[in-house]
Design a protein around this motif. Structure first.
Motif, PDB file in Angstrom:
ATOM      1  N   PRO A 262       0.817  -1.226   0.000  1.00  0.00           N
ATOM      2  CA  PRO A 262       0.000   0.000   0.000  1.00  0.00           C
ATOM      3  C   PRO A 262       0.844   1.268   0.000  1.00  0.00           C
ATOM      4  O   PRO A 262       0.475   2.261  -0.636  1.00  0.00           O
ATOM      5  CB  PRO A 262      -0.821  -0.136   1.286  1.00  0.00           C
ATOM      6  CG  PRO A 262      -0.925  -1.614   1.510  1.00  0.00           C
ATOM      7  CD  PRO A 262       0.389  -2.169   1.062  1.00  0.00           C
ATOM      8  N   ALA A 263       1.974   1.256   0.682  1.00  0.00           N
ATOM      9  CA  ALA A 263       2.832   2.445   0.688  1.00  0.00           C
ATOM     10  C   ALA A 263       3.344   2.751  -0.714  1.00  0.00           C
ATOM     11  O   ALA A 263       3.379   3.917  -1.137  1.00  0.00           O
ATOM     12  CB  ALA A 263       4.003   2.221   1.654  1.00  0.00           C
ATOM     13  N   HIS A 264       3.749   1.708  -1.438  1.00  0.00           N
ATOM     14  CA  HIS A 264       4.194   1.914  -2.826  1.00  0.00           C
ATOM     15  C   HIS A 264       3.040   2.434  -3.683  1.00  0.00           C
ATOM     16  O   HIS A 264       3.237   3.267  -4.571  1.00  0.00           O
ATOM     17  CB  HIS A 264       4.725   0.603  -3.408  1.00  0.00           C
ATOM     18  CG  HIS A 264       6.071   0.206  -2.895  1.00  0.00           C
ATOM     19  ND1 HIS A 264       6.238  -0.473  -1.714  1.00  0.00           N
ATOM     20  CD2 HIS A 264       7.313   0.382  -3.405  1.00  0.00           C
ATOM     21  CE1 HIS A 264       7.533  -0.710  -1.514  1.00  0.00           C
ATOM     22  NE2 HIS A 264       8.204  -0.198  -2.525  1.00  0.00           N
ATOM     23  N   LEU A 265       1.837   1.923  -3.439  1.00  0.00           N
ATOM     24  CA  LEU A 265       0.678   2.371  -4.210  1.00  0.00           C
ATOM     25  C   LEU A 265       0.416   3.856  -3.988  1.00  0.00           C
ATOM     26  O   LEU A 265       0.201   4.614  -4.939  1.00  0.00           O
ATOM     27  CB  LEU A 265      -0.549   1.547  -3.827  1.00  0.00           C
ATOM     28  CG  LEU A 265      -1.863   1.949  -4.508  1.00  0.00           C
ATOM     29  CD1 LEU A 265      -1.759   1.801  -6.013  1.00  0.00           C
ATOM     30  CD2 LEU A 265      -3.016   1.114  -3.969  1.00  0.00           C
ATOM     31  N   HIS A 266       0.440   4.294  -2.732  1.00  0.00           N
ATOM     32  CA  HIS A 266       0.200   5.713  -2.436  1.00  0.00           C
ATOM     33  C   HIS A 266       1.268   6.597  -3.081  1.00  0.00           C
ATOM     34  O   HIS A 266       0.967   7.659  -3.634  1.00  0.00           O
ATOM     35  CB  HIS A 266       0.174   5.935  -0.924  1.00  0.00           C
ATOM     36  CG  HIS A 266      -1.000   5.291  -0.256  1.00  0.00           C
ATOM     37  ND1 HIS A 266      -0.944   4.749   1.009  1.00  0.00           N
ATOM     38  CD2 HIS A 266      -2.268   5.066  -0.691  1.00  0.00           C
ATOM     39  CE1 HIS A 266      -2.114   4.244   1.332  1.00  0.00           C
ATOM     40  NE2 HIS A 266      -2.937   4.415   0.308  1.00  0.00           N
ATOM     41  N   ALA A 267       2.506   6.154  -3.036  1.00  0.00           N
ATOM     42  CA  ALA A 267       3.582   6.923  -3.652  1.00  0.00           C
ATOM     43  C   ALA A 267       3.412   6.982  -5.167  1.00  0.00           C
ATOM     44  O   ALA A 267       3.638   8.027  -5.790  1.00  0.00           O
ATOM     45  CB  ALA A 267       4.934   6.302  -3.293  1.00  0.00           C
ATOM     46  N   ALA A 268       2.988   5.862  -5.758  1.00  0.00           N
ATOM     47  CA  ALA A 268       2.791   5.828  -7.203  1.00  0.00           C
ATOM     48  C   ALA A 268       1.674   6.766  -7.629  1.00  0.00           C
ATOM     49  O   ALA A 268       1.789   7.494  -8.622  1.00  0.00           O
ATOM     50  CB  ALA A 268       2.486   4.397  -7.657  1.00  0.00           C
ATOM     51  N   VAL A 269       0.568   6.777  -6.866  1.00  0.00           N
ATOM     52  CA  VAL A 269      -0.554   7.660  -7.197  1.00  0.00           C
ATOM     53  C   VAL A 269      -0.125   9.116  -7.087  1.00  0.00           C
ATOM     54  O   VAL A 269      -0.393   9.939  -7.983  1.00  0.00           O
ATOM     55  CB  VAL A 269      -1.760   7.365  -6.279  1.00  0.00           C
ATOM     56  CG1 VAL A 269      -2.828   8.438  -6.451  1.00  0.00           C
ATOM     57  CG2 VAL A 269      -2.336   5.992  -6.589  1.00  0.00           C
ATOM     58  N   ALA A 270       0.563   9.466  -6.002  1.00  0.00           N
ATOM     59  CA  ALA A 270       0.990  10.848  -5.817  1.00  0.00           C
ATOM     60  C   ALA A 270       1.935  11.290  -6.927  1.00  0.00           C
ATOM     61  O   ALA A 270       1.794  12.391  -7.489  1.00  0.00           O
ATOM     62  CB  ALA A 270       1.671  10.997  -4.460  1.00  0.00           C
TER      63      ALA A 270
END
Length: 297
Positions: A262-270
């Motif tokens: 999930p942390a990678h996902l949030h960073a990717a979206v941002a």
């Protein structure tokens, strides 16, 4: 009385293979571009159509294609391309999608040249430029593609023996660039394909094939002098499904999880939101119209 038999028709130098379904909107330009090719190679034209109902088949037949039919429900990117390859007689087979338009008269020669020069090369792929009506986000992603409009340097790709044994441990970005073969517009050596057919995959069969070909000791070539005009304006929901399939294939076929938490996902979206806003800033006249799609993507 001695029987006189007609001579067998000689095999063509190359085959042009196209998979189609309801492609009448884009086919006329593609067919005209094929007719304009300046080459000394003898080419046959083969198409596999999966249930077109918009006049695609008459267009193909009028353009010199031998049309074979596959059931729409049976279409699959890897399996159907294998079916088409089996119907081609040329040792070199040029694969082209129905909405990719060869740019200029040298597309055919540019793609076949690496395979004619070096028998170790199993396939080549073309440079892709977006259509004139492409929106800013489509142009942004085209610019990031390893075979995009800015990628003008030819590449000949072979693995060193130590690389072949370490494919599973290469960083994801390096492995993806190494295997960035693209059947939007490619040329495949039929002899190698008989040894290593396309994996029967619903998506990214070309990237999976590239990995198998390189691991087996064959080479690939990026031929940027062969250019096709090709881009899509995809709906957000379709783009989501396509991205999901792409990541699933990266994990299944290449063993890579590019968004593992999930942390990678949030960073990717941002990061993606920022990139999209910068892409729109390059086209301020139309930025407002594309902003909702940029944020949704």
């Amino acid at each position: 009385v001695e029987e006189v038999r007609p001579e067998a028709e000689p095999a063509p130098d190359v085959s042009i293979l196209m998979l189609t379904r309801d492609g009448a909107a884009t086919l006329p330009r593609a067919l005209a571009a094929l007719d304009a090719q300046e080459t000394n190679l003898r080419a046959e034209r083969v198409a596999l159509d999966s249930g077109s109902a918009d006049g695609t088949v008459p267009l193909l037949e009028g353009g010199g294609f031998t049309v074979h039919h596959v059931a729409p429900q049976g279409f699959q990117h890897g399996r159907t391309r294998n079916q088409g390859m089996a119907r081609c007689r040329g040792e070199l087979v040029l694969l082209l999608v129905q909405d990719a338009v060869p740019f200029g008269p040298n597309w055919l020669d540019a793609l076949t040249a690496p395979l004619l020069r070096d028998s170790r090369v199993a396939g080549s792929f073309a440079r892709q430029v977006p259509r004139d009506d492409a929106d800013p986000l489509t142009r942004f992603y085209a610019g990031k593609h390893p075979a995009g409009p800015r990628a003008r340097t030819p590449r000949l790709i072979f693995l060193h023996p130590d690389q072949a044994s370490s494919l599973d441990t290469l960083p994801a970005a390096e492995l993806m660039e190494l295997c960035a073969f693209d059947n939007v517009s490619s040329c495949v050596r039929r002899h190698t394909w008989q040894e290593l057919p396309f994996p029967e995959e619903p998506f990214a069969e070309d990237m999976a094939w590239a990995r198998e070909v390189l691991a087996a000791g064959h080479g690939l070539a990026y031929a940027p002098a062969g250019v096709v005009e090709h881009s899509h304006h995809r709906a957000v929901g379709y783009e989501l499904r396509r991205t999901y399939l792409a990541h699933r294939q990266l994990r299944r076929r290449l063993g890579r999880r590019t968004v593992p938490s999930p942390a990678h996902l949030h960073a990717a979206v941002a990061g993606t939101v920022g990139s999209h806003l910068l892409a729109l800033a390059d086209d301020p006249v139309h930025a407002g119209r594309h902003l909702p799609r940029a944020l949704a993507l």
